[in-house]
Design a protein around this motif. Structure first.
Motif, PDB file in Angstrom:
ATOM      1  N   ALA A   1       0.739  -1.140  -0.012  1.00 23.09           N
ATOM      2  CA  ALA A   1       0.061  -0.014  -0.159  1.00 23.09           C
ATOM      3  C   ALA A   1       0.689   1.120   0.112  1.00 23.09           C
ATOM      4  O   ALA A   1       0.418   2.286  -0.348  1.00 23.09           O
ATOM      5  CB  ALA A   1      -0.923  -0.017   1.247  1.00 23.09           C
TER       6      ALA A   1
ATOM      7  N   TYR B   1     -11.536 -12.148   3.645  1.00 21.83           N
ATOM      8  CA  TYR B   1     -10.615 -11.749   2.590  1.00 21.83           C
ATOM      9  C   TYR B   1     -11.233 -11.253   1.461  1.00 21.83           C
ATOM     10  O   TYR B   1     -12.382 -11.762   1.269  1.00 21.83           O
ATOM     11  CB  TYR B   1      -9.535 -12.890   2.218  1.00 21.83           C
ATOM     12  CG  TYR B   1      -8.679 -13.438   3.135  1.00 21.83           C
ATOM     13  CD1 TYR B   1      -7.451 -13.153   2.806  1.00 21.83           C
ATOM     14  CD2 TYR B   1      -9.046 -14.227   4.369  1.00 21.83           C
ATOM     15  CE1 TYR B   1      -6.602 -13.652   3.728  1.00 21.83           C
ATOM     16  CE2 TYR B   1      -7.843 -14.841   4.904  1.00 21.83           C
ATOM     17  CZ  TYR B   1      -6.772 -14.472   4.854  1.00 21.83           C
ATOM     18  OH  TYR B   1      -5.527 -14.830   5.599  1.00 21.83           O
TER      19      TYR B   1
ATOM     20  N   ARG C   1      -4.817  -8.937  -6.285  1.00 22.86           N
ATOM     21  CA  ARG C   1      -4.759  -8.147  -5.169  1.00 22.86           C
ATOM     22  C   ARG C   1      -5.416  -8.897  -4.074  1.00 22.86           C
ATOM     23  O   ARG C   1      -6.462  -9.516  -3.922  1.00 22.86           O
ATOM     24  CB  ARG C   1      -5.333  -6.784  -5.353  1.00 22.86           C
ATOM     25  CG  ARG C   1      -5.513  -5.793  -4.262  1.00 22.86           C
ATOM     26  CD  ARG C   1      -6.601  -4.704  -4.292  1.00 22.86           C
ATOM     27  NE  ARG C   1      -6.686  -3.671  -3.300  1.00 22.86           N
ATOM     28  CZ  ARG C   1      -5.737  -2.892  -2.800  1.00 22.86           C
ATOM     29  NH1 ARG C   1      -4.604  -2.694  -3.391  1.00 22.86           N
ATOM     30  NH2 ARG C   1      -5.800  -2.156  -1.619  1.00 22.86           N
TER      31      ARG C   1
ATOM     32  N   GLU D   1      -6.567  -8.546   0.233  1.00 22.40           N
ATOM     33  CA  GLU D   1      -6.885  -7.576   1.267  1.00 22.40           C
ATOM     34  C   GLU D   1      -7.381  -8.463   2.306  1.00 22.40           C
ATOM     35  O   GLU D   1      -8.227  -9.386   2.278  1.00 22.40           O
ATOM     36  CB  GLU D   1      -7.834  -6.579   0.810  1.00 22.40           C
ATOM     37  CG  GLU D   1      -7.707  -5.812  -0.263  1.00 22.40           C
ATOM     38  CD  GLU D   1      -8.855  -4.859  -0.859  1.00 22.40           C
ATOM     39  OE1 GLU D   1     -10.031  -5.055  -0.070  1.00 22.40           O
ATOM     40  OE2 GLU D   1      -8.785  -4.443  -2.239  1.00 22.40           O
TER      41      GLU D   1
ATOM     42  N   LEU E   1      -0.903  -6.963   4.510  1.00 22.37           N
ATOM     43  CA  LEU E   1      -1.886  -6.621   3.495  1.00 22.37           C
ATOM     44  C   LEU E   1      -2.415  -5.374   3.758  1.00 22.37           C
ATOM     45  O   LEU E   1      -2.540  -5.001   4.720  1.00 22.37           O
ATOM     46  CB  LEU E   1      -2.785  -7.928   3.389  1.00 22.37           C
ATOM     47  CG  LEU E   1      -2.305  -9.405   3.367  1.00 22.37           C
ATOM     48  CD1 LEU E   1      -3.525 -10.285   3.328  1.00 22.37           C
ATOM     49  CD2 LEU E   1      -1.462  -9.792   2.259  1.00 22.37           C
ATOM     50  N   PRO E   2      -2.856  -4.739   2.448  1.00 23.08           N
ATOM     51  CA  PRO E   2      -3.161  -5.329   1.071  1.00 23.08           C
ATOM     52  C   PRO E   2      -1.792  -5.380   0.357  1.00 23.08           C
ATOM     53  O   PRO E   2      -1.224  -4.695   0.696  1.00 23.08           O
ATOM     54  CB  PRO E   2      -4.049  -4.342   0.301  1.00 23.08           C
ATOM     55  CG  PRO E   2      -3.750  -3.247   1.125  1.00 23.08           C
ATOM     56  CD  PRO E   2      -3.759  -3.626   2.420  1.00 23.08           C
TER      57      PRO E   2
END
Length: 299
Positions: A134, A185, A266, A268, A284-285
Motif C-alpha cells: 500500500a 478476505y 490483489r 486484502e 496486506l493489502p
C-alpha cells in the motif's frame, strides 16, 4: 564496465549448515570457465540484497545464490527484470524454486551447469511475481506468497526466542492452531472480486513451498500466470490434517478449495503479514503481478 566476474551470495547456515563444506568446490566449479568468482559479504538479509545490487551495478556476468529459497529471494531483488544471468545452487532446507525450474539438487552439478551455461551464453527465462504494498514498496518473489495460516505461523515463529531450530515452527503451529479463526478476505483476480472467509490463502508462481508442500500443484513458473488458492473455513482438525495432503497436492480436490489463475492479484485482509519464499514482506493489502520471463536462469 566489463562483465567478467560471477557474484556468489552464499548462506552458510542454509540447510542447517549441511552443505557448508561444499562452498570451495562450488566456487571452483563456477570459475571453471575462466571468470573470476567473487564471494559477497553479508551478515543479514538487507546486506545480502545490497551486496547483490552492488555486484549487478559493477557489471557481474551472473549472480549465483547458494542456499535455499530465502537466499534466492534476496538475490532476485537485484537480478529480476535485469539483463544479468542468475544461478541457483540448491543448498537449503527448502529448495522449492530450484525444484520447479529444473535445477539439479546436487550442488556440484548445479555449479557445473551454471558455468557451462555462461560459457555457452545460454539461459532459460522464467516468470517471477512482483508485489507492491500500500506504501508503493516493490518486492519480487519466485515461489509462493502465503497470506493465511502459514503466514501467521511464520510471523509468530519469528517473534519467538525459543525453542531454537525447526522445533520453533512446530510450537508456532500449535499456538496458532489454538487461536485459529477464519478471517475475511477480498481477492481481486484480473479484476474479478472474490470475498470470503478463509484460513488458507496463497498465491503461487511455483507449485510448492516449505520444502515440497505442493500448495498449488499445477502452478507453472513459465506460463505467465499466477495460481491463487483459498479454502472455505476448514476448522482446526481439517487444517491440522492438511499437511500430508499438501505433500501430494491432493487437497485441491476438496470441494471447499478454490483455485484461480490470473496475471494480476490483489489480496486484502486485516491483521495478516504476507510472507513470500519464507521471507517477511509486510501487511496486506498486496498487489501481485506475474512478470513473464523476468529472470534469466543459468542451467
Amino acid at each position: 564496465m566489463t562483465s567478467d566476474f560471477i557474484a556468489v551470495l552464499a548462506n552458510p547456515s542454509a540447510g542447517r549448515g549441511r552443505h557448508r563444506g561444499l562452498l570451495p568446490g562450488v566456487v571452483q566449479a563456477l570459475g571453471a570457465g575462466g571468470r573470476t568468482v567473487r564471494l559477497l559479504e553479508a551478515h543479514n538479509g538487507l546486506e545480502a540484497e545490497a551486496a547483490c545490487h552492488q555486484a549487478v551495478g559493477e557489471g557481474a556476468a551472473a549472480v549465483v545464490a547458494v542456499g535455499g529459497d530465502g537466499t534466492v529471494h534476496r538475490a532476485l531483488q537485484a537480478v529480476a527484470d535485469r539483463p544479468v544471468g542468475f544461478g541457483v545452487v540448491a543448498a537449503g532446507t527448502g529448495n522449492d524454486f530450484a525444484a520447479a525450474v529444473g535445477v539439479p539438487l546436487d550442488p556440484m552439478l548445479a555449479a557445473e551447469q551454471i558455468s557451462a551455461a555462461l560459457r555457452a551464453g545460454r539461459d532459460h527465462r522464467f516468470d517471477l511475481a512482483r508485489t507492491e504494498s500500500a506504501q508503493g514498496e516493490r518486492r519480487w518473489f519466485c515461489a509462493v506468497l502465503a497470506a493465511g495460516f502459514d503466514a501467521l505461523v511464520n510471523e509468530r515463529a519469528n517473534r519467538m526466542r525459543r525453542p531454537k531450530g525447526p522445533r520453533r515452527y512446530d510450537v508456532a503451529i500449535l499456538l496458532e492452531l489454538a487461536r485459529l479463526r477464519a478471517r475475511g478476505y477480498v481477492v481481486h483476480a484480473d479484476g474479478v472480486r472474490h470475498s470470503f472467509p478463509a484460513e488458507i490463502v496463497a498465491v503461487g508462481n511455483c507449485p510448492s513451498y516449505g520444502g515440497g508442500m505442493r500448495i498449488l500443484p499445477d502452478a507453472d513458473p513459465a506460463d505467465g500466470m499466477l495460481d491463487v488458492i483459498f479454502a472455505a473455513p476448514l476448522g482446526r482438525m481439517s487444517v491440522a490434517r492438511l499437511k500430508p495432503r499438501l505433500r501430494h497436492g491432493t487437497h485441491v480436490t476438496d470441494p471447499r478449495v478454490t483455485v484461480l489463475r490470473a496475471k494480476q492479484v490483489r489480496i486484502e485482509a486485516e491483521g495478516i503479514i504476507g510472507y513470500a519464499d519464507g521471507e517477511r514482506l509486510g501487511p496486506l493489502p498486496l498487489e501481485i503481478t506475474c512478470v513473464p520471463g523476468a529472470v534469466r536462469l543459468l542451467r
